[in-house]
Structure formats: C-alpha cells, structure tokens
Design an enzyme around this catalytic site. Structure first.
Site: not given
Ligand SMILES: NC(=O)c1ccc[n+]([C@@H]2O[C@H](COP(=O)([O-])OP(=O)(O)OC[C@H]3O[C@@H](n4cnc5c(N)ncnc54)[C@H](O)[C@@H]3O)[C@@H](O)[C@H]2O)c1
Ligand SMILES: O=C(O)[C@H](O)COP(=O)(O)O
Length: 628
Positions: A320, A349, A368
C-alpha cells in the site's frame, strides 16, 4: 401432593419467560447478523453431529418482542427441497468496481445485481440505502458516511481482494455490517508482480523501453544490477511476502524477512531468516514491502527509517502506498540513499499527474496492477461472491473481518449450543430486576475438550446478544454485540472448566452469571449472590438445567413459567389445575429443590402463553407464593 391452605403470602411469585412459537418463520442467522424484521432465510448445517437423527436444517427465528425465543430450533424434513431464494426476497447487491464474470454469475443467481462503476462518494451514499450488499475493490472508499447513509439496510461489504484499508471497519462494526474479503485468490498475482517490478527495476526495463520509443538507443545509460547473490528483505511475511520470498530464492537471492507476527518455523520452511526491522533495513540491497496499511504501518518508511538503510538500496512496493512517506522517498531518491523504487501503489490513487515521485527518473510505476491478472480476477470474483452470498444467507464467513470466523464444520457442531447460548442470555437478562444495571457477566463453559479445540467466540457473542438486545435501542448482531456491550460498560469474562465427560460433544454445560445485580426472581440468585443459570444441550435441544442453586430440567422450548415453592405434596396438581382452567396446556414440569420438603423451584413448560389472571391465581397458591 397436598396444598396447604394457610395464608399470608405475598403475591409476586411468578416469573414467566415467553416465546414465539414460530415454526412458520424462516428467519436465520442473517437476522442474527442483521436484525431488521425477521427475514425468512433458512440456515443449513451439515449433519455430522450425532445428536441429530435427520440431516439437520435449522430455522433460527429472531424476534425482538419475544422475551425468550423458543421453538426456534426444528429439524426440517425438506432441507433438500428448500430453495433459499424462493423464501427470500431477492437482496440487492451493488458492485461498485469491475468484478470477474464468474463472480457476477454467482451473485446474479442469488440477488439483484447492479454494477455501477465510478460512483462519486455522494452517489454511493445515495444509492446505498437500497442495497443489502456492496462489493468493492481498492478504488471505493467505504466511509462512515456510507454506513450512515445505508440506514441499516446494508448487511455486508465484500472486498474483492485483500486490503481492507479502504473500508471504515470501526463504522462497519458499530453499524452491525459484516465485512468480508477475498484474501487468497490474488496472492500469486501480487507476488508475481512484485518479482516483475524487482527485475524490471534492476534492469531499467521501463526507462529503457520509454527511451527507445522516444527514438534513443542508450545502452550504457541503462546498465543494471544483478539480483543473484543480493540480499532481499521481505517486509511482511504473510501470503504475498512468503510467495515473493520463495520466488526470490529461486533467482539466487539471499532472502531475509521482517514480520513481528510471523512464526519462525514458517520462515525456516522457506529458507528465510526472520530479522528485526532495523536489521532488515541495514542489511538489504533490495526491500520488498508486503505489510498491510494500518495505523501502526502508516508511513513506517520515512526520513528516519530511510536513513537506516544501506546506501543505494532498491525498494519495491506492491503493498500500500500509505506505508511510505512519499515525500521522504523523493528526498531519499534525490540523495541517492534509495537508488531506485518500483511502485504499484500510492497514497492517493491515482497519484497527481505532476507527482514528483511518479515522475522521478529512478522510479518505475504501475497503476495498482498487483492483483490484475485474468486468473486472479476470476478467482477473487468467485471468492468474494461466495462469501457475500453466504453472508446474505446467514452463514458465518471464513473470511469475516469484523466478526468471529467460524469454519463450517465447527459451526455445524456448535449450532445447538449457539441456540442455547442466546436463550441463556435472554433468560439471564429477564431475571434482573428493573432498576438494576448489568455490569459484569461471567460465562463458564464446562467441557472435556482441550481449550485449543473449542472456539467459544460465537457462543460468547450469542450470549452477549441475548443479554444486551432487550436493553439496547439499537439492533444487535454478531458483528456489533461485543462493541455494544463495551459501550454499555458491560464486562464479559469467560472461564473454561474441564469436565470429566466425553470430548465427543464440545460442551457439557454453559453457565451465565450476572454479578452485582438484584433479581426479580430471588431463587435465581446463587449462594455467591450472583444471578446464575446453567443450560445444556440434550438431544439437540437446549435445556435449562440450573437456576440459582436449584437443579431443574426444562426444555427451553415453548413458554416457560418459573416459580418458587416449598416442596410438598399437591403443588404440581394445584398449579396444573389453574393452568388447565385457563386452557393452558402443560407440556412438562420440572421441580428443583435443595432437599426434601424444603424450598424449591418449579419450571413449567406450557404450550400457550399464560395470561396475567392465571399467573395471579398461581401466585395465590400458598406454598408457591409464600417464600418469594
Ligand atoms: N498491489 C496489489 O494489487 C496487491 C495485491 C494483493 C495484496 N496487496 C497488499 O499486500 C499486502 C499483503 O497482502 P497479504 O495477502 O500478504 O496479507 P497477509 O495478511 O497475508 O500478510 C501481511 C503480513 O504483514 C505482517 N505485518 C503486519 N504488520 C507488520 C509490520 N509492522 N511489519 C512487518 N510485517 C507486518 C502480518 O503479520 C502478515 O504476516 C496487503 O496490504 C495487501 O493489501 C496488494
Ligand atoms: O489488496 C488487494 O487485494 C490488492 O491491492 C488488489 O486491489 P484491487 O482489487 O483494487 O486490484
């Protein structure tokens, strides 16, 4: 049996517990998970408990009005014919991010599925009050506002993936909303992506690719570093971390790991040494991050910790973004402390287009993508769809985040004790006199099983639910029972007593003790001054076996009248007659006494709920009434 005719009795003798006789109500553990109006869902358990003669399918009904629920447990002969959907209104399931088709198919076969991607926070809040379940990935923030807006309708949030840092777990718990995730199916994909980033970073693959596409041919600029023989520190030796370690060893790397919670033998099995945080930082040529984002790991990589790293270290993050202080990382990259970083995840994000970190020439980035393989996405979709459908059916999930996780075989075995637990909780709270606040509850499980072989969390939650539901304005379920109990200042302790019986059955008896409270039924107070009741499961049926110091044997089905009496001939007949005159059918009586012709209690099971007149009349029977 003779009844005395002498007088002078105070007439407050009767304590009744009532029950809904609800064979028709097909409510379930879901109503125990989520307590709106009882919804007709049946809960199925597998049938290995030898107490049952037929493959059991239970209906656990849930009614706030009833003081003691009984007739809740019955064996259905039509288990295989029971179509859950036929008796259940179709739940609405909102899918807010792209989910694999196989998962959607499972969801569609169970409920109304709405796929609404890219909802704004406001639009999500507006929509959520119509949804029983919400399925998200990492892109949807499930905030307190979402739970508030759900207005009690939302029963389960399914996270199609591992990280649940985008779900406000505290709020979910407070609102009694179950959170489940899909922790298994994307492990390999994330590990493979970590290795891909590690190798491409070491060999400047993405930078070289970009340069050649820009018309350049820079062979000397993009000389890389080798992996073989280098030390890799895996930070977080869980599912992904251990798979990364395995693969890195295959590449000839020396792998160490830091994880405060990982067992050393698990690391040894992979040929990895567990080291301290500082040791990992000081030794590693490469560091790969695999810990969850939570308050203790937030920005754990910062100026101070970068300063402890070996100069020229290379960092991979597929965990993360929030575990790194991104501004500190830019400084470490600029100073050369960190030679390179490869990042799949970011604090925000998507990150800002002009992010210095993303634009840094020594940084490789992906949007991601760790879990984004076809295989992982199909697997995750199936994993989360099954978990959500199971939760909506009232099954306990093995991937529950904010409720006890109970494997189905354990649940199957504990099922009748779960019913007993709730009934004991309900009964105990009714024994407390109006003005008394309950502060301390002790649960004593008598069992021949090894403590490691008996998981009592669900029993504790059920007793807690039984106790606090009648004294709480909000609905109580397995998710929020403990939380609400704490809020109410209720201390709940548990004790295990080793029983000298067969470990074939998980539990001999469950005792519930309430201390420092007055009782409206004095006989329920034990010699130690606590309200104390004990129950057992007999042939699959919950029984009350002790009230205060008195042993009884009353099946906790139908309505139960408890009254104190003096043990002498005629009492049962007298009380039975009164009930008969009021057309109340007695289905059993159990008399408990300390010794002959002394004080005792009578537990009377009746088919119909007795009215106040009949209770008053029973109260007038001298030896029933006198000693109360
Ligand atoms: N990029 C992606 O697409 C992607 C995909 C899968 C998982 N992930 C993320 O990777 C992380 C790990 O996933 P997992 O499935 O391996 O989870 P996991 O729970 O199996 O492993 C996490 C490990 O971190 C350890 N840990 C906790 N605090 C720690 C600390 N302070 N220092 C070191 N270790 C600590 C835990 O003990 C546990 O062993 C999660 O954050 C998850 O969200 C990302
Ligand atoms: O925690 C996870 O499972 C990964 O970060 C995957 O997230 P995603 O579902 O948004 O791809």
């Amino acid at each position: 049996m003779a009844a005395s005719s002498s007088s002078s009795s105070s007439i407050k003798p009767i304590f009744t517990t009532r029950s809904k006789s609800s064979n028709s109500s097909k409510s379930s553990l879901l109503s125990f998970l989520h307590n709106t109006k009882p919804k007709p869902i049946s809960l199925k358990f597998s049938s290995h408990n030898s107490n049952y003669t037929t493959p059991p399918s239970f209906t656990i009904s849930n009614s706030l009005q009833t003081a003691l629920e009984t007739s809740e447990l019955h064996v259905s002969k039509f288990q295989d014919d029971l179509n859950v959907q036929a008796v259940t209104p179709k739940p609405t399931i909102l899918v807010s991010e792209k989910l694999g088709e196989a998962g959607l198919a499972i969801l569609r076969s169970f409920g109304n599925v709405e796929c609404l991607y890219d909802l704004s926070p406001e639009a999500l809040c507006e929509k959520i009050s119509q949804c029983d379940a919400l399925i998200v990935r990492s892109g949807t923030k499930v905030t307190r506002s979402v739970f508030e807006a759900a207005n009690g309708k939302l029963k389960v949030v399914g996270r199609a993936g591992v990280g649940i840092d985008n779900v406000d777990l505290q709020a979910a718990t407070e609102f009694g909303c179950l959170v489940v995730n899909a922790p298994i199916a994307n492990t390999v994909a994330a590990a493979e992506h970590g290795i891909a980033l590690l190798a491409s970073m070491a060999r400047n693959v993405s930078q070289a690719d970009a340069s050649i596409k820009a018309g350049k041919w820079l062979r000397s600029k993009y000389v890389g570093v080798s992996l073989v023989g280098k030390t890799l520190a895996v930070m977080g030796f869980g599912k992904v971390g251990s798979e990364v370690a395995r693969r890195a060893k295959g590449l000839g790397m020396n792998v160490i790991a830091h994880d405060p919670y990982a067992p050393a033998d698990k690391a040894r099995a992979v040929g990895v040494e567990l080291v301290s945080f500082d040791q990992a930082l000081a030794t590693a040529d490469f560091i790969s991050l695999h810990m969850p984002l939570n308050p203790t790991t937030s920005k754990i990589f910062n100026d101070e910790t970068f300063a402890k790293m070996k100069k020229g270290v290379r960092i991979v993050n597929v965990a993360r973004g929030g575990v790194i202080d991104e501004e500190a990382l830019v400084r470490a990259l600029d100073s050369g402390v960190v030679a390179q970083a490869a990042l799949d995840v970011f604090t925000e994000e998507p990150p800002a287009k002009d992010s210095k970190l993303v634009q840094h020439e020594n940084v490789t980035v992906t949007p991601h993508l760790g879990a984004s393989t076809k295989e992982a996405q199909e697997g995750v979709a199936i994993e989360i769809a099954e978990a959500v459908v199971g939760a909506l059916r009232g099954e306990l999930s093995a991937t529950a985040i904010n409720a006890p996780m109970v494997p189905s075989e354990v649940l199957s075995e504990l099922a009748p004790y779960v019913v007993l637990a709730k009934k004991l909780g309900r009964l105990a709270v009714q024994l407390v006199s109006g003005g008394s606040g309950i502060k301390s509850v002790k649960l004593i499980y008598r069992s021949a099983r090894d403590p490691d072989d008996l998981d009592t969390r669900i029993l504790r939650a059920m007793i807690t639910k039984g106790i606090i539901e009648p004294i709480s304005a909000s609905f109580i379920n397995l998710v929020n029972a403990d939380f609400t109990a704490k809020q109410k200042g209720l201390r709940i302790s548990e004790e295990r007593v080793v029983a000298d019986s067969s470990p074939e059955f998980p539990i001999d008896s469950i005792q519930v003790q309430l201390s420092n409270v007055d009782s409206k039924f004095a006989a329920a107070v034990s010699e130690n001054g606590e309200i104390s009741i004990e129950g057992k499961v007999k042939f699959g049926i919950p029984h009350l076996t002790r009230v205060g110091s008195f042993g009884v044997d009353a099946s906790l089905e139908g309505n139960l009248i408890l009254c104190r009496q003096v043990d002498q001939p005629g009492m049962i007949g007298k009380v039975g007659n009164i009930l008969g005159e009021h057309n109340v059918n007695v289905n059993f009586m159990s008399v408990g006494r300390t010794f002959r012709r002394n004080h005792g209690i009578m537990a009377i099971g009746v088919d119909e709920e007795p009215n106040q007149d009949s209770l008053k009349e029973i109260g007038k029977v001298h030896f029933v009434a006198r000693i109360l």
